[in-house]
Design an enzyme around this catalytic site. Structure first.
Site, PDB file in Angstrom:
ATOM      1  N   ASP A 142     -10.724   7.938  -1.808  1.00 56.24           N
ATOM      2  CA  ASP A 142     -10.126   8.567  -3.387  1.00 56.24           C
ATOM      3  C   ASP A 142     -11.072   9.275  -3.953  1.00 56.24           C
ATOM      4  O   ASP A 142     -10.648   8.917  -4.813  1.00 56.24           O
ATOM      5  CB  ASP A 142      -8.878   7.947  -3.276  1.00 56.24           C
ATOM      6  CG  ASP A 142      -8.108   7.973  -2.492  1.00 56.24           C
ATOM      7  OD1 ASP A 142      -8.246   8.076  -1.703  1.00 56.24           O
ATOM      8  OD2 ASP A 142      -6.197   7.556  -2.559  1.00 56.24           O
ATOM      9  N   TYR A 188       0.791  -1.429  -0.104  1.00 54.77           N
ATOM     10  CA  TYR A 188       0.017   0.347  -0.018  1.00 54.77           C
ATOM     11  C   TYR A 188       0.575   1.388   0.291  1.00 54.77           C
ATOM     12  O   TYR A 188       2.037   1.061  -0.834  1.00 54.77           O
ATOM     13  CB  TYR A 188      -0.702  -0.366   0.640  1.00 54.77           C
ATOM     14  CG  TYR A 188      -2.205   0.927   1.245  1.00 54.77           C
ATOM     15  CD1 TYR A 188      -3.067   0.594  -0.159  1.00 54.77           C
ATOM     16  CD2 TYR A 188      -2.362   1.808   1.004  1.00 54.77           C
ATOM     17  CE1 TYR A 188      -4.010   1.214  -0.784  1.00 54.77           C
ATOM     18  CE2 TYR A 188      -3.305   2.786   0.817  1.00 54.77           C
ATOM     19  CZ  TYR A 188      -4.245   2.799  -0.538  1.00 54.77           C
ATOM     20  OH  TYR A 188      -5.321   3.742  -0.039  1.00 54.77           O
ATOM     21  N   ASP A 197     -13.903   5.910   4.231  1.00 56.84           N
ATOM     22  CA  ASP A 197     -12.367   5.773   4.318  1.00 56.84           C
ATOM     23  C   ASP A 197     -11.410   7.586   4.637  1.00 56.84           C
ATOM     24  O   ASP A 197     -11.248   7.196   5.695  1.00 56.84           O
ATOM     25  CB  ASP A 197     -11.469   4.545   3.798  1.00 56.84           C
ATOM     26  CG  ASP A 197     -10.652   4.286   4.990  1.00 56.84           C
ATOM     27  OD1 ASP A 197     -10.667   4.189   5.792  1.00 56.84           O
ATOM     28  OD2 ASP A 197      -9.510   4.612   4.102  1.00 56.84           O
ATOM     29  N   ASP A 198     -11.904   8.103   3.670  1.00 55.20           N
ATOM     30  CA  ASP A 198     -11.046   9.183   3.486  1.00 55.20           C
ATOM     31  C   ASP A 198     -11.345  10.141   4.785  1.00 55.20           C
ATOM     32  O   ASP A 198     -10.973  10.852   5.128  1.00 55.20           O
ATOM     33  CB  ASP A 198     -11.399   9.833   2.596  1.00 55.20           C
ATOM     34  CG  ASP A 198     -10.758   8.822   0.759  1.00 55.20           C
ATOM     35  OD1 ASP A 198      -9.403   8.278   1.476  1.00 55.20           O
ATOM     36  OD2 ASP A 198     -11.381   8.249   0.073  1.00 55.20           O
ATOM     37  N   ASN A 235      -0.076  12.469   2.070  1.00 49.20           N
ATOM     38  CA  ASN A 235       0.303  11.394   0.954  1.00 49.20           C
ATOM     39  C   ASN A 235       0.515  12.119  -0.429  1.00 49.20           C
ATOM     40  O   ASN A 235      -0.339  11.964  -1.089  1.00 49.20           O
ATOM     41  CB  ASN A 235       0.829  10.370   1.855  1.00 49.20           C
ATOM     42  CG  ASN A 235      -1.273  10.038   2.052  1.00 49.20           C
ATOM     43  OD1 ASN A 235      -1.529   9.560   0.666  1.00 49.20           O
ATOM     44  ND2 ASN A 235      -1.581   9.379   2.613  1.00 49.20           N
TER      45      ASN A 235
HETATM   46  P1  NAI Z   1      -9.284  17.218  -1.310  1.00 44.88           P
HETATM   47  O1  NAI Z   1      -8.276  17.544  -2.290  1.00 44.88           O
HETATM   48  O2  NAI Z   1     -10.557  16.886  -0.692  1.00 44.88           O
HETATM   49  O3  NAI Z   1      -8.462  18.662  -0.133  1.00 44.88           O
HETATM   50  C1  NAI Z   1      -7.535  19.388  -0.381  1.00 44.88           C
HETATM   51  C2  NAI Z   1      -7.949  20.839   0.585  1.00 44.88           C
HETATM   52  O4  NAI Z   1      -6.443  20.945   0.682  1.00 44.88           O
HETATM   53  C3  NAI Z   1      -8.647  21.345  -0.041  1.00 44.88           C
HETATM   54  O5  NAI Z   1      -9.329  22.455   1.108  1.00 44.88           O
HETATM   55  C4  NAI Z   1      -7.519  22.166  -0.632  1.00 44.88           C
HETATM   56  O6  NAI Z   1      -7.507  24.164  -1.146  1.00 44.88           O
HETATM   57  C5  NAI Z   1      -6.783  22.879   0.692  1.00 44.88           C
HETATM   58  N1  NAI Z   1      -5.199  23.515   0.005  1.00 44.88           N
HETATM   59  C6  NAI Z   1      -4.623  22.701  -1.836  1.00 44.88           C
HETATM   60  N2  NAI Z   1      -3.448  23.318  -1.450  1.00 44.88           N
HETATM   61  C7  NAI Z   1      -3.479  24.021  -0.172  1.00 44.88           C
HETATM   62  C8  NAI Z   1      -2.706  24.988  -0.317  1.00 44.88           C
HETATM   63  N3  NAI Z   1      -1.503  25.374  -1.426  1.00 44.88           N
HETATM   64  N4  NAI Z   1      -2.301  26.367   0.884  1.00 44.88           N
HETATM   65  C9  NAI Z   1      -3.679  25.349   1.919  1.00 44.88           C
HETATM   66  N5  NAI Z   1      -4.584  24.569   1.490  1.00 44.88           N
HETATM   67  C10 NAI Z   1      -4.987  23.812   0.195  1.00 44.88           C
HETATM   68  O7  NAI Z   1      -8.123  15.846  -0.355  1.00 44.88           O
HETATM   69  P2  NAI Z   1      -8.563  15.381   0.467  1.00 44.88           P
HETATM   70  O8  NAI Z   1      -9.735  14.159   0.261  1.00 44.88           O
HETATM   71  O9  NAI Z   1      -9.213  15.894   2.060  1.00 44.88           O
HETATM   72  O10 NAI Z   1      -7.135  14.369   1.293  1.00 44.88           O
HETATM   73  C11 NAI Z   1      -5.858  15.747   1.681  1.00 44.88           C
HETATM   74  C12 NAI Z   1      -4.571  14.946   1.636  1.00 44.88           C
HETATM   75  O11 NAI Z   1      -5.342  14.383   3.293  1.00 44.88           O
HETATM   76  C13 NAI Z   1      -3.985  14.225   1.196  1.00 44.88           C
HETATM   77  O12 NAI Z   1      -2.734  14.260   0.736  1.00 44.88           O
HETATM   78  C14 NAI Z   1      -4.051  12.537   1.304  1.00 44.88           C
HETATM   79  O13 NAI Z   1      -3.638  11.797   1.306  1.00 44.88           O
HETATM   80  C15 NAI Z   1      -4.257  12.716   3.103  1.00 44.88           C
HETATM   81  N6  NAI Z   1      -5.376  11.844   3.437  1.00 44.88           N
HETATM   82  C16 NAI Z   1      -4.204  11.254   4.708  1.00 44.88           C
HETATM   83  C17 NAI Z   1      -4.671   9.929   4.899  1.00 44.88           C
HETATM   84  C18 NAI Z   1      -3.787   9.380   6.597  1.00 44.88           C
HETATM   85  O14 NAI Z   1      -4.222   8.301   6.373  1.00 44.88           O
HETATM   86  N7  NAI Z   1      -3.340  10.641   6.502  1.00 44.88           N
HETATM   87  C19 NAI Z   1      -5.877   9.717   4.484  1.00 44.88           C
HETATM   88  C20 NAI Z   1      -6.888  10.374   3.760  1.00 44.88           C
HETATM   89  C21 NAI Z   1      -6.051  11.350   3.173  1.00 44.88           C
END
Ligand code: NAI
Length: 564
Positions: A238, A95, A260-261, A400
């Protein structure tokens, strides 16, 4: 109950039946395998030794990933025996982070179909197509439309490895038997120009449809799943933030499903926060939280955090008032016109700013959470400002894959002079700073969603609720050895992931029974009962009867056909 018989090459070509070099003489005779395999009868452990040797000869994790996928295509038991033999070593290969690279190259490294691929062009025929799947008692479908893969954006069909990998974690981390799991890619096109022009791209060469068209396709899919597989839970993975939140709202009270997200990330991050406040000697309700990113992960976590604070006696409005968000357009505040309905509760009355450090200085959060998909945004100034305001700033850099992490643990500890309580979304090695060793934890959902999966599988739960994720968070948080927590570790050790998840699944199962959502009778000993459901990567004995038979319920070994 035997439902089919296979012999000879057919047995070897079925990954669920194939024992490779481990068939006994009696099995070789009975199944017509004499001469078709080397004339030995190896143990599973000897086979594992060979796999480990061959893996050690590969140069990159992507090569190891391809090797392991190939192993799964040929011998499912040996694949799971390998991954479960050393989860800390193999989970990052099957993964995250390796899977990110596998997704980017999916059309190029593709070898064999796995799971199902359903295109929006097939609307009107979804049920008919789903019924092509050979297993009839499905319990989980993990589904993506490839629109927000990890932090990599819209990858379309290149997102197909995600549900495949996610479901492997149900088995590898919590022992959910693999025959009940179906990875699914819903192809609604892609807006990714690179893939639309790649001749080896494996998806529909069309840009994405309107929201209305997409949702009507997903509606048809959800209805068909319910009709064909009434005990099946749909795990959304995702999807783009807007769709993730809205589809969860659309279905969560109607079907057994979760995202899950949104909920898994929230569950594991909440577990980290529970331990962070334990380390600080405070409570969740004493803290103030500022998210960088206001997408599906942020909203999911904020909502779960608010529910957890409400459980600690706070009013919902007061709990929401402790949570701030900052996205690509700056701080969420009540004059912003570009917000989604689900973001508004976190848009407080506050002067607008596009400067994250200024937001920290005026809000004075105790915790910052990076879910922005952008690497490096927690720069030195951000961390120093947090350390200036807080004795122990809590810094969660969750985006990530690795190059998207908002700051590395080394940076967090160094810039905060060793004061930070840190977690990342990916695994980092220990950090040495000021003659101290820090153990940065990985807030990886794989501590939570497979345990939820096992609890839902065993109880045949009718719904998945937020309370189940809060329960899982508390159970996971309670399983970190206290000596390691003092070194900053907020999550359990990956080496004991199966035991952690069995205990977590048992706690969640108790809640399912208490909530009246179970479809089976409550057992006297929940932990023992969960253990009985756990898949063991051992060859089944069904083969020796002279028939390769499918076993409907037996969780060990897995003789059956599942390749599409
Ligand atoms: P998403 O696309 O729904 O949201 C991204 C957010 O970040 C948006 O609100 C956007 O406006 C903001 N953003 C983008 N560029 C920015 C910047 N330069 N400055 C400030 N804000 C900015 O994505 P989602 O689903 O919320 O996932 C976000 C991250 O969290 C991903 O990288 C994902 O891999 C990670 N994630 C981590 C997990 C974990 O287990 N640690 C599990 C699920 C997601």
């Amino acid at each position: 109950m035997p439902t089919m018989a296979k012999r000879g090459l057919e047995v070897l070509q079925d990954p669920a039946l194939n024992k490779s070099t481990a068939f006994t003489e009696a099995e070789k005779q009975a199944l017509g395998l004499v001469g078709l395999v080397p004339d030995v009868a190896e143990s599973e452990d000897l086979q594992l030794q060979r796999v480990i040797l061959q893996l050690s000869q590969k140069n990159t994790d992507l090569d190891r990933y391809i090797y392991l996928v190939n192993l799964l295509d040929h011998n499912e038991t040996l694949f799971y025996r390998t991954v479960m033999s050393d989860p800390a070593r193999f989970l990052p290969i099957v993964y995250d982070p390796t899977i990110g690279e596998a997704c980017l190259k999916f059309g190029h490294i593709y070898r064999q179909a796995r799971g199902m691929y359903l295109s929006i062009a097939r609307r009107g025929h979804v049920k008919e197509i789903l019924s092509n799947w050979p297993e009839k008692d499905l319990r989980f479908i993990c589904v993506t439309d490839g629109n927000r893969i990890l932090g990599l954006g819209d990858l379309g069909a290149n997102g197909a490895p995600i549900p495949i990998g996610k479901l492997q974690l149900y088995t590898a981390c919590a022992g959910v038997p693999p025959q009940y799991l179906l990875p699914m890619y819903l192809d609604a096109g892609t807006n990714n120009e690179q893939y639309l022009h790649d001749p080896l791209y494996l998806g529909m060469r069309k840009t994405r449809p309107t929201t209305e068209e997409l949702y009507s396709f997903v509606d048809e899919f959800m209805d068909a799943v319910q009709e064909l597989f009434p005990k099946c839970c749909v795990h959304f993975e995702d999807w783009a933030g807007y769709d993730a939140v809205h589809l969860l709202e659309r279905y969560r009270d109607k079907y057994c499903c979760y995202n899950d997200d949104i909920q898994g990330t929230a569950g594991i991050t909440l577990a980290g926060m529970i331990n962070a406040v334990k380390l600080k000697g405070t409570k969740l309700i004493d803290e103030k939280y500022l998210f960088l990113g206001a997408g599906s992960a942020a909203i999911g976590l904020a909502n779960l955090l608010v529910s957890a604070m409400v459980k600690q006696g706070m009013k919902p409005k007061d709990a929401q008032a402790r949570v701030y968000m900052f996205d690509i357009n700056g701080l969420l505040e009540d004059t912003r016109k570009d917000l989604f309905d689900f973001q508004r509760v976190y848009a407080h009355h506050h002067p607008s700013t596009r400067d994250f450090v200024a937001a920290i200085e005026s809000i004075k959060p105790t915790t910052i959470i990076g879910v922005s998909t952008v690497g490096g945004l927690f720069n030195q100034k951000v961390v120093e400002t947090m350390a200036h305001i807080n004795e122990h700033p809590v810094i969660f850099a969750l985006s990530n894959p690795t190059d998207k992490v908002e700051c590395t643990p080394e940076q967090a500890y160094r810039w905060s002079q060793g004061k930070a309580i840190y977690a990342a979304g990916v695994q980092f090695p220990p950090v040495h700073f000021n003659r101290q060793m820090f153990l940065p934890g990985q807030a990886n959902n794989f501590y939570v969603f497979p345990a939820i999966g096992m609890a839902v599988f065993a109880t045949q739960a009718k719904r998945v609720t937020d309370d189940m994720f809060i329960e899982a968070a508390q159970a996971v948080a309670g399983q970190v050895p206290s000596d390691l927590m003092k070194q900053g570790l907020l999550f359990p050790l990956q080496s004991s992931v199966l035991e952690t998840e069995i205990q977590t699944a048992a706690r969640v199962a108790e809640l399912v029974f208490d909530s009246g959502l179970a479809r089976v009778d409550r057992p006297a000993d929940t932990v023992g009962w969960i253990r009985q459901h756990v898949y063991k990567p051992e060859y089944g004995e069904e083969v020796s009867a002279g028939k390769a038979a499918r076993s409907e319920t037996k969780p060990t070994g897995s003789p059956r056909v599942r390749h599409a």
